[in-house]
Scaffold this motif. Structure first.
Motif, PDB file in Angstrom:
ATOM      1  N   ALA A 164      77.148  71.298 -24.154  1.00  0.00           N
ATOM      2  CA  ALA A 164      77.663  69.968 -24.478  1.00  0.00           C
ATOM      3  C   ALA A 164      76.595  68.931 -24.149  1.00  0.00           C
ATOM      4  CB  ALA A 164      78.933  69.680 -23.685  1.00  0.00           C
ATOM      5  N   GLN A 165      76.640  67.848 -24.933  1.00  0.00           N
ATOM      6  CA  GLN A 165      75.658  66.801 -24.709  1.00  0.00           C
ATOM      7  C   GLN A 165      75.995  66.026 -23.437  1.00  0.00           C
ATOM      8  OE1 GLN A 165      77.707  66.890 -27.363  1.00  0.00           O
ATOM      9  NE2 GLN A 165      76.573  66.810 -29.298  1.00  0.00           N
ATOM     10  N   SER A 166      74.975  65.647 -22.694  1.00  0.00           N
ATOM     11  CA  SER A 166      75.208  64.867 -21.484  1.00  0.00           C
ATOM     12  C   SER A 166      73.935  64.141 -21.090  1.00  0.00           C
ATOM     13  CB  SER A 166      75.676  65.761 -20.327  1.00  0.00           C
ATOM     14  OG  SER A 166      74.669  66.665 -19.958  1.00  0.00           O
ATOM     15  N   VAL A 167      74.108  63.125 -20.269  1.00  0.00           N
ATOM     16  CA  VAL A 167      72.986  62.367 -19.715  1.00  0.00           C
ATOM     17  C   VAL A 167      73.222  62.225 -18.224  1.00  0.00           C
ATOM     18  CG1 VAL A 167      71.788  60.162 -19.686  1.00  0.00           C
ATOM     19  CG2 VAL A 167      72.585  61.109 -21.857  1.00  0.00           C
ATOM     20  N   THR A 168      72.189  62.529 -17.451  1.00  0.00           N
ATOM     21  CA  THR A 168      72.280  62.435 -15.999  1.00  0.00           C
ATOM     22  C   THR A 168      71.262  61.439 -15.475  1.00  0.00           C
ATOM     23  OG1 THR A 168      72.970  64.747 -15.829  1.00  0.00           O
ATOM     24  CG2 THR A 168      72.147  63.710 -13.833  1.00  0.00           C
ATOM     25  N   GLN A 169      71.747  60.496 -14.710  1.00  0.00           N
ATOM     26  CA  GLN A 169      70.860  59.586 -13.987  1.00  0.00           C
ATOM     27  C   GLN A 169      71.072  59.886 -12.501  1.00  0.00           C
ATOM     28  OE1 GLN A 169      72.168  56.085 -16.893  1.00  0.00           O
ATOM     29  NE2 GLN A 169      70.503  55.419 -15.529  1.00  0.00           N
ATOM     30  N   PRO A 170      70.133  60.577 -11.886  1.00  0.00           N
ATOM     31  CA  PRO A 170      70.352  61.105 -10.538  1.00  0.00           C
ATOM     32  C   PRO A 170      70.486  60.040  -9.450  1.00  0.00           C
ATOM     33  CG  PRO A 170      68.427  62.096 -11.580  1.00  0.00           C
ATOM     34  CD  PRO A 170      68.841  60.965 -12.431  1.00  0.00           C
ATOM     35  N   ASP A 171      69.894  58.889  -9.685  1.00  0.00           N
ATOM     36  CA  ASP A 171      69.887  57.845  -8.673  1.00  0.00           C
ATOM     37  C   ASP A 171      70.942  56.794  -8.982  1.00  0.00           C
ATOM     38  OD1 ASP A 171      66.474  58.306  -9.143  1.00  0.00           O
ATOM     39  OD2 ASP A 171      67.540  58.927  -7.325  1.00  0.00           O
ATOM     40  N   ILE A 172      71.895  56.629  -8.061  1.00  0.00           N
ATOM     41  CA  ILE A 172      72.939  55.639  -8.269  1.00  0.00           C
ATOM     42  C   ILE A 172      72.408  54.241  -7.978  1.00  0.00           C
ATOM     43  CG2 ILE A 172      75.190  54.841  -7.450  1.00  0.00           C
ATOM     44  CD1 ILE A 172      75.865  57.773  -6.852  1.00  0.00           C
ATOM     45  N   HIS A 173      71.584  54.150  -6.896  1.00  0.00           N
ATOM     46  CA  HIS A 173      71.095  52.849  -6.465  1.00  0.00           C
ATOM     47  C   HIS A 173      69.660  53.003  -5.972  1.00  0.00           C
ATOM     48  CE1 HIS A 173      71.978  48.984  -3.892  1.00  0.00           C
ATOM     49  NE2 HIS A 173      71.073  48.785  -4.832  1.00  0.00           N
ATOM     50  N   ILE A 174      68.785  52.138  -6.434  1.00  0.00           N
ATOM     51  CA  ILE A 174      67.385  52.127  -5.999  1.00  0.00           C
ATOM     52  C   ILE A 174      67.017  50.717  -5.575  1.00  0.00           C
ATOM     53  CG2 ILE A 174      65.024  52.184  -6.879  1.00  0.00           C
ATOM     54  CD1 ILE A 174      65.625  54.667  -8.358  1.00  0.00           C
ATOM     55  N   THR A 175      66.273  50.629  -4.470  1.00  0.00           N
ATOM     56  CA  THR A 175      65.761  49.333  -4.021  1.00  0.00           C
ATOM     57  C   THR A 175      64.244  49.387  -3.981  1.00  0.00           C
ATOM     58  OG1 THR A 175      67.720  48.914  -2.665  1.00  0.00           O
ATOM     59  CG2 THR A 175      65.757  47.612  -2.189  1.00  0.00           C
ATOM     60  N   VAL A 176      63.609  48.422  -4.621  1.00  0.00           N
ATOM     61  CA  VAL A 176      62.146  48.343  -4.598  1.00  0.00           C
ATOM     62  C   VAL A 176      61.745  46.915  -4.209  1.00  0.00           C
ATOM     63  CG1 VAL A 176      61.888  50.136  -6.327  1.00  0.00           C
ATOM     64  CG2 VAL A 176      61.949  47.749  -7.033  1.00  0.00           C
ATOM     65  N   SER A 177      60.543  46.783  -3.711  1.00  0.00           N
ATOM     66  CA  SER A 177      60.019  45.470  -3.377  1.00  0.00           C
ATOM     67  C   SER A 177      59.443  44.811  -4.619  1.00  0.00           C
ATOM     68  CB  SER A 177      58.931  45.584  -2.312  1.00  0.00           C
ATOM     69  OG  SER A 177      59.466  46.107  -1.112  1.00  0.00           O
ATOM     70  N   GLU A 178      59.553  43.507  -4.674  1.00  0.00           N
ATOM     71  CA  GLU A 178      58.982  42.780  -5.807  1.00  0.00           C
ATOM     72  C   GLU A 178      57.476  43.059  -5.871  1.00  0.00           C
ATOM     73  OE1 GLU A 178      59.749  38.599  -5.756  1.00  0.00           O
ATOM     74  OE2 GLU A 178      59.443  38.407  -7.906  1.00  0.00           O
ATOM     75  N   GLY A 179      57.010  43.341  -7.071  1.00  0.00           N
ATOM     76  CA  GLY A 179      55.598  43.667  -7.269  1.00  0.00           C
ATOM     77  C   GLY A 179      55.302  45.153  -7.212  1.00  0.00           C
ATOM     78  N   ALA A 180      56.219  45.930  -6.687  1.00  0.00           N
ATOM     79  CA  ALA A 180      56.029  47.383  -6.626  1.00  0.00           C
ATOM     80  C   ALA A 180      56.336  47.998  -7.980  1.00  0.00           C
ATOM     81  CB  ALA A 180      56.927  47.983  -5.553  1.00  0.00           C
ATOM     82  N   SER A 181      55.885  49.231  -8.148  1.00  0.00           N
ATOM     83  CA  SER A 181      56.168  49.947  -9.393  1.00  0.00           C
ATOM     84  C   SER A 181      57.562  50.552  -9.343  1.00  0.00           C
ATOM     85  CB  SER A 181      55.119  51.033  -9.625  1.00  0.00           C
ATOM     86  OG  SER A 181      55.196  51.998  -8.594  1.00  0.00           O
ATOM     87  N   LEU A 182      58.061  50.876 -10.530  1.00  0.00           N
ATOM     88  CA  LEU A 182      59.434  51.374 -10.649  1.00  0.00           C
ATOM     89  C   LEU A 182      59.470  52.570 -11.574  1.00  0.00           C
ATOM     90  CD1 LEU A 182      62.586  50.997 -10.390  1.00  0.00           C
ATOM     91  CD2 LEU A 182      62.408  49.605 -12.462  1.00  0.00           C
ATOM     92  N   GLU A 183      60.252  53.575 -11.216  1.00  0.00           N
ATOM     93  CA  GLU A 183      60.559  54.657 -12.137  1.00  0.00           C
ATOM     94  C   GLU A 183      62.024  55.024 -11.961  1.00  0.00           C
ATOM     95  OE1 GLU A 183      58.295  58.318 -11.872  1.00  0.00           O
ATOM     96  OE2 GLU A 183      58.753  58.774 -13.967  1.00  0.00           O
ATOM     97  N   LEU A 184      62.771  54.938 -13.054  1.00  0.00           N
ATOM     98  CA  LEU A 184      64.170  55.340 -13.067  1.00  0.00           C
ATOM     99  C   LEU A 184      64.282  56.635 -13.855  1.00  0.00           C
ATOM    100  CD1 LEU A 184      65.954  51.926 -13.757  1.00  0.00           C
ATOM    101  CD2 LEU A 184      65.355  52.972 -11.569  1.00  0.00           C
ATOM    102  N   ARG A 185      64.985  57.597 -13.282  1.00  0.00           N
ATOM    103  CA  ARG A 185      65.033  58.913 -13.878  1.00  0.00           C
ATOM    104  C   ARG A 185      66.228  59.093 -14.819  1.00  0.00           C
ATOM    105  NH1 ARG A 185      65.029  63.047  -9.187  1.00  0.00           N
ATOM    106  NH2 ARG A 185      66.309  61.469  -8.143  1.00  0.00           N
TER     107      ARG A 185
END
Lengths: 116, 115
Positions: A1-22
């Protein structure tokens, strides 16, 4: 069956830092993939999409995402986060049921907080 | 360009009262239309979609119904609201891309609180 998983419910980063959402998807055919962003109390805005071709796609607001078929992933990235990027992000895969019946299957979202 | 409108923006209704939420799209014809609900911590739940006037598909059994009386108008209704109907309701229209996949564009949403 088709599905999408986003493993991270909540992420906190500092302004100016890089970001990756899975984002990981499950789909039998070549997927159409999307990333949407939702600011509090607002509707969803399309950030970027992948249909075919170049696996690195550019979107609005300085975001990009890379499609990796071998990993069934479509991760969203930004080199330098701004405070205004604080929002909830949704990954989605496009599915078809034949004829005019197409739909999107969404992940449950990742909430991004940005520290000053 | 295409725009999508939803109203009202916010609504507070007592349990057992009726509901009517409206969604209209401008700048496109014969779009696919969708109703979603967002409840806290539950992501996006597809409620109904429509591929044309009078054609409604229901994804989740519930006390809500949808209608599409005109090409670019999509209405979400209930005869008697439940507390569990509270949430953020989003309408979207679909733009056909390829291989049966539709790219969706969302309205601003309606915040419904059932008291």
């Amino acid at each position: 069956a088709q599905s999408v998983t986003q493993p991270d419910i909540h992420i906190t980063v500092s302004e100016g830092a890089s970001l990756e959402l899975r984002c990981n998807y499950s789909y039998g055919a070549t997927p159409y993939l999307f990333w949407y962003v939702q600011s509090p109390g607002q509707g969803l805005q399309l950030l970027l999409k992948y249909f075919s071709g170049d696996t690195l796609v550019q979107g609005i607001k300085g975001f990009e995402a890379e499609f990796k078929r071998s990993q069934s992933s479509f991760n969203l990235r930004k080199p330098s986060v701004h405070w205004s990027d604080a929002a909830e992000y949704f990954c989605a895969v496009g599915v078809t049921y034949g004829g005019s019946q197409g739909n999107l299957i969404f992940g449950k979202g990742t909430k991004l907080s940005v520290k000053p | 360009s295409q725009t999508i409108h939803q109203w009202p923006a916010t609504l507070v209704q007592p349990v057992g009262s009726p509901l009517s939420l409206e969604c209209t799209v401008e700048g496109t014809s014969n779009p696919n239309l969708y109703w979603y609900r967002q409840a806290a911590g539950r992501g996006l739940q597809l409620l109904f979609y429509s591929v044309g006037i009078g054609q409604i598909s229901s994804e989740v059994p519930q006390n809500l119904s949808a209608s599409r009386p005109q090409d670019r108008q999509f209405i979400l209704s209930s005869k008697k609201l439940l507390l569990s109907d509270s949430g953020f309701y989003l309408c979207a229209w679909g733009s056909f891309r390829d291989r049966g996949v539709y790219e969706q564009y969302f309205g601003p949403g309606t915040r419904l609180t059932v008291t």
